[in-house]
Design an enzyme around this catalytic site. Structure first.
Site, short mmCIF file in Angstrom:
data_model
loop_
_atom_site.label_atom_id
_atom_site.label_comp_id
_atom_site.label_asym_id
_atom_site.label_seq_id
_atom_site.Cartn_x
_atom_site.Cartn_y
_atom_site.Cartn_z
N SER A 135 0.80 -1.28 -0.13
CA SER A 135 0.09 0.10 -0.12
C SER A 135 0.84 1.17 0.14
CB SER A 135 -0.99 0.10 1.50
OG SER A 135 -1.59 1.36 1.46
N TYR A 149 -1.87 -0.80 10.26
CA TYR A 149 -2.16 -1.17 8.98
C TYR A 149 -0.85 -0.74 8.08
CZ TYR A 149 -3.63 -0.99 4.01
OH TYR A 149 -3.92 -1.21 2.69
#
Length: 260
Positions: A135, A149
């Site tokens: 990401s 995350y």
């Protein structure tokens, strides 16, 4: 050129979003595919595509090995392994962190990816391609509360580079994709409200990406013509890592000037 026809592949994390988009594309392009996911939705999608499905909890090493071994036993040595499974749990601040949720995030996002690389390498042809989904949050943190995350995605980028070095002698390429905000169910989950509300301002292109816009990157990385590309972390993010949308500056400046 860039044909995937006849290649053997496996995708972990394919019930929805990017993983499902890649699975549909790979099948259309002639890949002999096995799909793995923890949800029954994954099985329904695999059945609709006419490919085998293996129920897989990527946080369990034995499940990931079983998924990849199943693909190997059905088709022979693998050409493509895509490690796409991931979660984004509700916002957690470090000072009040729920450690159970923290460990769950790493178990799925990072450990699952590591298991996929471990067994992908064991059951893969020399010259194959491993593709990990990280990401842009692994490079530039989103907001407060996204620590687990973003940290797990940063670790995926690091492990990708290490695996690329270790597997280079076999010409196995290991790369990772860094999506920006893509219009998938994950983007609309609880805990993502801030990012979603600011989406048009934090992406220079002024919008979320569509699954169909990121799938070609997985095709590119899977193709044999990319034989000299390994250890790369490639963003598909509407310019997110380049800087803010001009409209953001336009909205911030009047507020700053008003305070003078």
């Amino acid at each position: 050129m860039f044909s995937l026809k006849g290649k053997n592949g496996v995708i972990a994390g394919c019930a929805q979003g990017i993983g499902l988009g890649v699975a549909k594309h790979f099948v259309k392009e002639g890949v002999n595919l096995v799909m793995g996911d923890i949800s029954e939705q994954g099985k329904r999608e695999a059945d609709a595509l006419g490919v085998p499905f293996v129920k897989t909890d990527v946080s369990k090493e034995s499940d990931v090995e079983n998924l990849i071994k199943t693909a190997h036993d059905k088709y022979g040595k693998l050409d493509i392994v895509v490690n796409n499974a991931g979660v984004m749990l509700p916002e957690e601040y470090i000072a009040t962190m729920n450690t159970e949720k923290y460990h769950k995030t790493f178990a799925i996002n990072l450990d699952g990816c590591m298991y996929g690389m471990k067994y992908g390498a064991q059951y893969m042809k020399d010259g194959g391609s491993i593709i990990n989904t990280a990401s842009v949050g692994g490079v530039f943190n989103f907001f407060a509360g996204y620590g687990p995350y973003c940290a797990s995605k940063a670790a995926i980028i690091s492990l990708t580079k290490t695996a690329a070095i270790e597997l280079a002698a076999r010409n196995i390429r290991v790369n990772c994709v860094l999506p920006g905000t893509i219009d998938t169910p994950m983007a609309h989950e609880e805990g993502c409200e801030d990012e979603l509300a600011l989406n048009a301002l934090i992406h220079p292109m002024g919008r979320m990406g569509e699954v169909e816009e990121i799938v070609p990157l997985y095709h590119f990385l899977a193709a044999g013509e990319c034989s000299f590309m390994t250890g790369s972390a490639i963003a598909c993010d509407g310019g997110y890592l380049s800087g803010p949308n001009n409209d953001m500056i336009g909205q911030i400046m009047p507020c700053l000037l008003k305070g003078q």
